[in-house]
Design a protein around this motif. Structure first.
Motif, short mmCIF file in Angstrom:
data_model
loop_
_atom_site.label_atom_id
_atom_site.label_comp_id
_atom_site.label_asym_id
_atom_site.label_seq_id
_atom_site.Cartn_x
_atom_site.Cartn_y
_atom_site.Cartn_z
N MET A 87 0.84 -1.19 0.00
CA MET A 87 0.00 0.00 0.00
C MET A 87 0.89 1.25 0.00
SD MET A 87 -3.09 0.74 2.53
CE MET A 87 -3.98 2.24 2.50
N ILE A 88 0.54 2.20 -0.83
CA ILE A 88 1.33 3.42 -0.96
C ILE A 88 0.99 4.40 0.16
CG2 ILE A 88 -0.30 4.59 -2.51
CD1 ILE A 88 2.27 5.47 -4.10
N THR A 89 1.98 5.11 0.63
CA THR A 89 1.77 6.05 1.73
C THR A 89 1.45 7.45 1.19
OG1 THR A 89 4.08 6.74 1.84
CG2 THR A 89 3.44 4.80 3.17
N ARG A 90 0.84 8.27 2.02
CA ARG A 90 0.55 9.66 1.68
C ARG A 90 1.84 10.40 1.32
NH1 ARG A 90 -3.78 12.83 2.59
NH2 ARG A 90 -4.70 11.21 3.90
N GLU A 91 2.88 10.15 2.10
CA GLU A 91 4.16 10.81 1.84
C GLU A 91 4.70 10.47 0.46
OE1 GLU A 91 3.45 9.07 4.70
OE2 GLU A 91 3.19 10.84 5.96
N GLU A 127 5.18 13.00 -2.70
CA GLU A 127 6.49 13.10 -3.34
C GLU A 127 6.38 12.90 -4.85
OE1 GLU A 127 10.35 10.18 -3.52
OE2 GLU A 127 9.43 10.45 -1.57
N ILE A 128 5.63 11.90 -5.27
CA ILE A 128 5.48 11.61 -6.69
C ILE A 128 4.76 12.77 -7.40
CG2 ILE A 128 4.30 10.14 -8.37
CD1 ILE A 128 4.83 7.79 -6.37
N LEU A 129 3.63 13.21 -6.85
CA LEU A 129 2.86 14.27 -7.50
C LEU A 129 3.66 15.56 -7.62
CD1 LEU A 129 -0.66 13.70 -5.89
CD2 LEU A 129 0.04 13.17 -8.25
N TRP A 134 4.52 7.56 -16.80
CA TRP A 134 4.99 7.22 -15.45
C TRP A 134 5.96 6.06 -15.57
CZ3 TRP A 134 2.38 8.62 -10.59
CH2 TRP A 134 1.48 9.68 -10.76
N ASN A 135 6.98 6.04 -14.70
CA ASN A 135 7.87 4.89 -14.72
C ASN A 135 7.37 3.84 -13.72
OD1 ASN A 135 9.05 5.32 -12.10
ND2 ASN A 135 10.31 6.92 -13.00
N GLU A 136 7.95 2.69 -13.77
CA GLU A 136 7.48 1.54 -12.97
C GLU A 136 7.52 1.81 -11.47
OE1 GLU A 136 5.57 -1.89 -12.49
OE2 GLU A 136 6.01 -0.99 -14.41
N GLU A 137 8.52 2.54 -10.99
CA GLU A 137 8.64 2.79 -9.56
C GLU A 137 7.54 3.71 -9.03
OE1 GLU A 137 11.61 3.57 -11.60
OE2 GLU A 137 11.88 1.41 -11.46
N GLU A 138 6.95 4.50 -9.92
CA GLU A 138 5.95 5.48 -9.48
C GLU A 138 4.55 4.89 -9.32
OE1 GLU A 138 8.11 9.37 -11.39
OE2 GLU A 138 6.74 8.19 -12.61
N LYS A 139 4.27 3.80 -9.97
CA LYS A 139 3.02 3.08 -9.79
C LYS A 139 1.78 3.98 -9.97
CE LYS A 139 4.96 -0.77 -7.71
NZ LYS A 139 5.69 -1.36 -8.77
N TYR A 140 1.53 4.34 -11.22
CA TYR A 140 0.39 5.20 -11.55
C TYR A 140 -0.89 4.75 -10.86
CZ TYR A 140 -3.63 6.95 -13.99
OH TYR A 140 -4.85 7.50 -14.25
N GLN A 141 -1.22 3.47 -10.97
CA GLN A 141 -2.51 3.00 -10.44
C GLN A 141 -2.59 3.16 -8.93
OE1 GLN A 141 -5.11 2.11 -12.60
NE2 GLN A 141 -6.15 2.54 -10.69
N ARG A 146 -21.71 16.43 -14.78
CA ARG A 146 -22.51 15.19 -14.66
C ARG A 146 -21.71 13.94 -14.32
NH1 ARG A 146 -25.83 15.12 -19.99
NH2 ARG A 146 -24.19 16.45 -20.72
N ARG A 147 -20.47 14.10 -13.87
CA ARG A 147 -19.67 12.95 -13.42
C ARG A 147 -19.03 13.30 -12.09
NH1 ARG A 147 -16.14 9.39 -17.03
NH2 ARG A 147 -16.29 8.37 -15.06
N PHE A 148 -18.87 12.29 -11.27
CA PHE A 148 -18.20 12.50 -10.00
C PHE A 148 -16.72 12.15 -10.13
CE2 PHE A 148 -22.52 12.20 -8.38
CZ PHE A 148 -22.52 13.23 -7.44
N TYR A 149 -15.90 13.00 -9.55
CA TYR A 149 -14.46 12.76 -9.46
C TYR A 149 -14.03 12.98 -8.02
CZ TYR A 149 -14.54 13.11 -14.52
OH TYR A 149 -14.81 12.91 -15.85
N TYR A 150 -12.89 12.44 -7.67
CA TYR A 150 -12.32 12.62 -6.34
C TYR A 150 -11.11 13.54 -6.45
CZ TYR A 150 -15.35 8.85 -4.95
OH TYR A 150 -16.45 8.09 -4.69
N TYR A 151 -11.13 14.61 -5.65
CA TYR A 151 -10.10 15.63 -5.71
C TYR A 151 -9.24 15.57 -4.45
CZ TYR A 151 -12.85 17.53 -9.54
OH TYR A 151 -13.51 17.69 -10.71
N TYR A 152 -7.95 15.44 -4.67
CA TYR A 152 -6.97 15.37 -3.59
C TYR A 152 -6.18 16.67 -3.57
CZ TYR A 152 -2.87 13.73 -1.01
OH TYR A 152 -1.85 13.59 -0.09
N LYS A 153 -6.16 17.33 -2.43
CA LYS A 153 -5.49 18.63 -2.31
C LYS A 153 -4.08 18.47 -1.77
CE LYS A 153 -9.78 21.09 -1.77
NZ LYS A 153 -10.62 22.00 -1.00
N LEU A 154 -3.16 19.21 -2.41
CA LEU A 154 -1.76 19.17 -2.01
C LEU A 154 -1.07 20.43 -2.50
CD1 LEU A 154 0.84 17.72 -1.01
CD2 LEU A 154 0.97 16.67 -3.29
N ASP A 155 -0.49 21.17 -1.60
CA ASP A 155 0.42 22.27 -1.93
C ASP A 155 -0.19 23.28 -2.91
OD1 ASP A 155 2.90 23.51 -1.53
OD2 ASP A 155 3.72 22.63 -3.36
#
Length: 91
Positions: free
Chosen positions: A1-5, A9-11, A35-42, A59-68
């Motif tokens: 599982m990928i961490t928030r940190e 960092e990736i974004l 994206w390269n393999e280490e970054e794991k897009y999915q 008319r579509r729902f999206y999820y928005y993640y806030k950062l910086d």
């Protein structure tokens, strides 16, 4: 599982391309194929969905993640490829 940190960092390290065809909705994007393999897009796209704020957009729902000072959302484009978008908050 990928961490928030790790997601943050990736974004923050990505080179974003301005969406020229949507100047009325200023944002940038990066395609899954860049994206390269280490970054794991999915993993990052799933993290955004799990930890983002659900909102309706054309008319579509999206999820928005806030950062910086930006918000990020993922989606599929017409060929089924993944894409992550980024826009400045309050533009």
């Amino acid at each position: 599982m990928i961490t928030r940190e790790r997601v943050n960092e990736i974004l923050l390290s990505k080179k974003w391309k301005f969406a020229k065809t949507m100047k009325s909705i200023p944002h940038a994007y990066i395609l899954e194929k860049h994206w390269n393999e280490e970054e794991k897009y999915q993993d990052v796209a799933d993290f955004i969905t799990e930890h983002g704020e659900k909102r309706l957009f054309f008319r579509r729902f999206y999820y928005y993640y806030k950062l910086d000072g930006h918000e990020y959302w993922s989606m599929k484009i017409s060929d089924g490829t993944g894409i992550i978008n980024r826009a400045e908050i309050n533009v």
